[in-house]
Design a protein around this motif. Structure first.
Motif, PDB file in Angstrom:
ATOM      1  N   GLY A 255       0.811  -1.214   0.000  1.00  0.00           N
ATOM      2  CA  GLY A 255       0.000   0.000   0.000  1.00  0.00           C
ATOM      3  C   GLY A 255       0.839   1.255   0.000  1.00  0.00           C
ATOM      4  O   GLY A 255       0.557   2.215  -0.738  1.00  0.00           O
ATOM      5  N   GLY A 256       1.894   1.279   0.815  1.00  0.00           N
ATOM      6  CA  GLY A 256       2.788   2.434   0.831  1.00  0.00           C
ATOM      7  C   GLY A 256       3.516   2.605  -0.486  1.00  0.00           C
ATOM      8  O   GLY A 256       3.756   3.739  -0.934  1.00  0.00           O
ATOM      9  N   GLY A 257       3.867   1.487  -1.134  1.00  0.00           N
ATOM     10  CA  GLY A 257       4.538   1.566  -2.422  1.00  0.00           C
ATOM     11  C   GLY A 257       3.657   2.190  -3.491  1.00  0.00           C
ATOM     12  O   GLY A 257       4.133   2.990  -4.318  1.00  0.00           O
ATOM     13  N   VAL A 258       2.370   1.847  -3.474  1.00  0.00           N
ATOM     14  CA  VAL A 258       1.437   2.461  -4.427  1.00  0.00           C
ATOM     15  C   VAL A 258       1.344   3.963  -4.172  1.00  0.00           C
ATOM     16  O   VAL A 258       1.320   4.772  -5.114  1.00  0.00           O
ATOM     17  N   ALA A 259       1.293   4.349  -2.902  1.00  0.00           N
ATOM     18  CA  ALA A 259       1.216   5.775  -2.571  1.00  0.00           C
ATOM     19  C   ALA A 259       2.465   6.515  -3.028  1.00  0.00           C
ATOM     20  O   ALA A 259       2.384   7.625  -3.584  1.00  0.00           O
ATOM     21  N   VAL A 260       3.645   5.926  -2.818  1.00  0.00           N
ATOM     22  CA  VAL A 260       4.890   6.569  -3.254  1.00  0.00           C
ATOM     23  C   VAL A 260       4.929   6.695  -4.771  1.00  0.00           C
ATOM     24  O   VAL A 260       5.289   7.749  -5.321  1.00  0.00           O
ATOM     25  N   ALA A 261       4.558   5.616  -5.463  1.00  0.00           N
ATOM     26  CA  ALA A 261       4.549   5.669  -6.930  1.00  0.00           C
ATOM     27  C   ALA A 261       3.564   6.720  -7.434  1.00  0.00           C
ATOM     28  O   ALA A 261       3.856   7.450  -8.398  1.00  0.00           O
ATOM     29  N   TYR A 262       2.409   6.821  -6.774  1.00  0.00           N
ATOM     30  CA  TYR A 262       1.441   7.841  -7.159  1.00  0.00           C
ATOM     31  C   TYR A 262       2.023   9.247  -6.958  1.00  0.00           C
ATOM     32  O   TYR A 262       1.858  10.120  -7.816  1.00  0.00           O
ATOM     33  N   GLY A 263       2.691   9.483  -5.827  1.00  0.00           N
ATOM     34  CA  GLY A 263       3.286  10.790  -5.569  1.00  0.00           C
ATOM     35  C   GLY A 263       4.327  11.163  -6.610  1.00  0.00           C
ATOM     36  O   GLY A 263       4.383  12.305  -7.081  1.00  0.00           O
ATOM     37  N   LEU A 265       4.558   9.949  -9.763  1.00  0.00           N
ATOM     38  CA  LEU A 265       3.897  10.177 -11.049  1.00  0.00           C
ATOM     39  C   LEU A 265       3.167  11.523 -11.076  1.00  0.00           C
ATOM     40  O   LEU A 265       3.194  12.234 -12.089  1.00  0.00           O
ATOM     41  N   THR A 266       2.543  11.873  -9.968  1.00  0.00           N
ATOM     42  CA  THR A 266       1.845  13.158  -9.904  1.00  0.00           C
ATOM     43  C   THR A 266       2.833  14.314  -9.964  1.00  0.00           C
ATOM     44  O   THR A 266       2.572  15.335 -10.621  1.00  0.00           O
ATOM     45  N   ALA A 267       3.969  14.165  -9.280  1.00  0.00           N
ATOM     46  CA  ALA A 267       4.994  15.201  -9.346  1.00  0.00           C
ATOM     47  C   ALA A 267       5.549  15.364 -10.758  1.00  0.00           C
ATOM     48  O   ALA A 267       5.996  16.446 -11.138  1.00  0.00           O
ATOM     49  N   MET A 268       5.498  14.290 -11.549  1.00  0.00           N
ATOM     50  CA  MET A 268       5.946  14.328 -12.940  1.00  0.00           C
ATOM     51  C   MET A 268       4.837  14.780 -13.879  1.00  0.00           C
ATOM     52  O   MET A 268       4.993  14.749 -15.091  1.00  0.00           O
TER      53      MET A 268
END
Length: 353
Positions: A255-263, A265-268
């Motif tokens: 779950g934390g990994g999905v949140a980090v990946a989302y952050g 991608l959103t920053a990009m």
């Protein structure tokens, strides 16, 4: 001529997972009925039935092919109608979820393609888990991600359509019911509350970090968590029991990994990052499972070689005693030249004379 007897099909799911799938299927069916009649879903009325027909056909067809190749009874053939219904629960959930969450204008074949990819990927993208091959890509999420990549003009369904035609206290009732139902299913049946905690906590943390580093609005990013789309994703998509780990620590990492990946991608500035992030983490987990499998195989082969080498060495010592053997053993291995062996020869010489 004797024919080979078909092997019995392996059990598809245990009792708790079947119960969870049944409740997921009932929940998403009711939500779709309310969505088209009350809430304001914008896809055509016929599309859910087309999605279901596509998902059922692909699931049954691929299972029939797999059963023929493995010379076993198809999983849907056991236990009569109930067995067929239980077999189709995953396809039912995947088909309705994909049609509900994707918006491709009037291109129904694109939606059908997404269902085909979502259901079909379960038979192709697999990894060994506890001695069995299991699919590791979240089906509906993967189908949506593929559509978004291959058809850039497509998009996810607008979040407002989950409550477009209602207002007032019903706006609060809908997310409350989703949270209550999802918590009961995930807490008692799927056991994915640790995953939800890792995802929600990680999402809040990445919102704060992006606000500090990039100057984005932290309250605005956190407000995303109050939307119906986010609540649906949290309780009914990311917690898929077939594509997520079971241990608490691994769940938090997932779950934390999905949140980090989302952050990231959103920053990009990559749109629809929530679906791409889930697909990325699922893919990483699948690669990890295969790497773990090959590592275990290599270790088992090394240990087997060590055992064979030890057995050969032990056999060699039995056949060829070493220098440290006792004198008696050494004498026993050498032909006897003692007096007892010489006497008979001396007596024979006397007789001949």
């Amino acid at each position: 001529m004797a024919t080979r007897q078909k092997a019995a099909s392996p059990p598809r799911h245990d009792t708790k997972v079947i119960t969870a799938l049944r409740r997921f299927a009932i929940s998403i069916t009711i939500f779709n009925l309310l969505g088209y009649t009350v809430l304001g879903f914008e896809q055509p009325w016929l599309w859910p039935f087309i999605a279901l027909a596509t998902g059922y056909t692909v699931e049954i067809g691929l299972e029939w092919i797999a059963a023929r190749s493995e010379n076993r009874v198809p999983r849907y053939a056991g236990n009569g109608l109930r067995g067929l219904v239980e077999f189709l629960y995953p396809a039912h959930i995947t088909s309705l979820a994909l049609n509900m969450l994707i918006y491709v204008n009037d291109q129904v074949f694109v939606m059908m393609f997404g269902v085909l990819v979502a259901v079909g990927a379960k038979w192709i993208l697999r990894a060994p888990v506890r001695g069995r091959l299991r699919h590791f890509m979240n089906p509906s999420n993967f189908g949506i991600a593929v559509i978004l990549l291959l058809f850039p003009w497509g998009s996810i369904a607008p979040p407002y359509h989950f409550s477009e035609h209602v207002d007032g206290w019903i706006d609060w009732l809908i997310p409350a019911v989703i949270i209550l139902g999802g918590t009961m299913i995930n807490g008692k049946l799927t056991g994915r509350m640790w995953l939800i905690a890792g995802w929600v906590g990680g999402f809040a943390l990445q919102a704060v970090v992006r606000g500090i580093l990039e100057g984005t609005s932290i309250p605005g990013a956190l407000a995303t968590m109050t939307g119906i789309a986010f609540i649906l994703f949290t309780n009914y998509m990311i917690t898929d029991p077939g594509t997520t780990p079971s241990r608490p620590g691994a769940q938090i990492a997932f779950g934390g990994g999905v949140a980090v990946a989302y952050g990231v991608l959103t920053a990009m500035h990559i749109a629809y990052g929530i679906f791409f992030a889930t697909a990325i983490v699922c893919l990483v987990r699948g690669c990890f499972l295969w790497a773990l499998h090959y590592t275990d195989q290599a270790r088992e082969q090394f240990e087997a070689q060590q055992r064979r080498a030890a057995a050969q060495e032990e056999q060699r010592e039995i056949v060829e005693p070493g220098a440290g053997d006792s004198a008696e053993g050494a004498r026993a291995a050498v032909p006897s030249t003692s007096a007892e062996a010489v006497v008979p020869q001396h007596e024979n010489e006397v007789v001949r004379r």
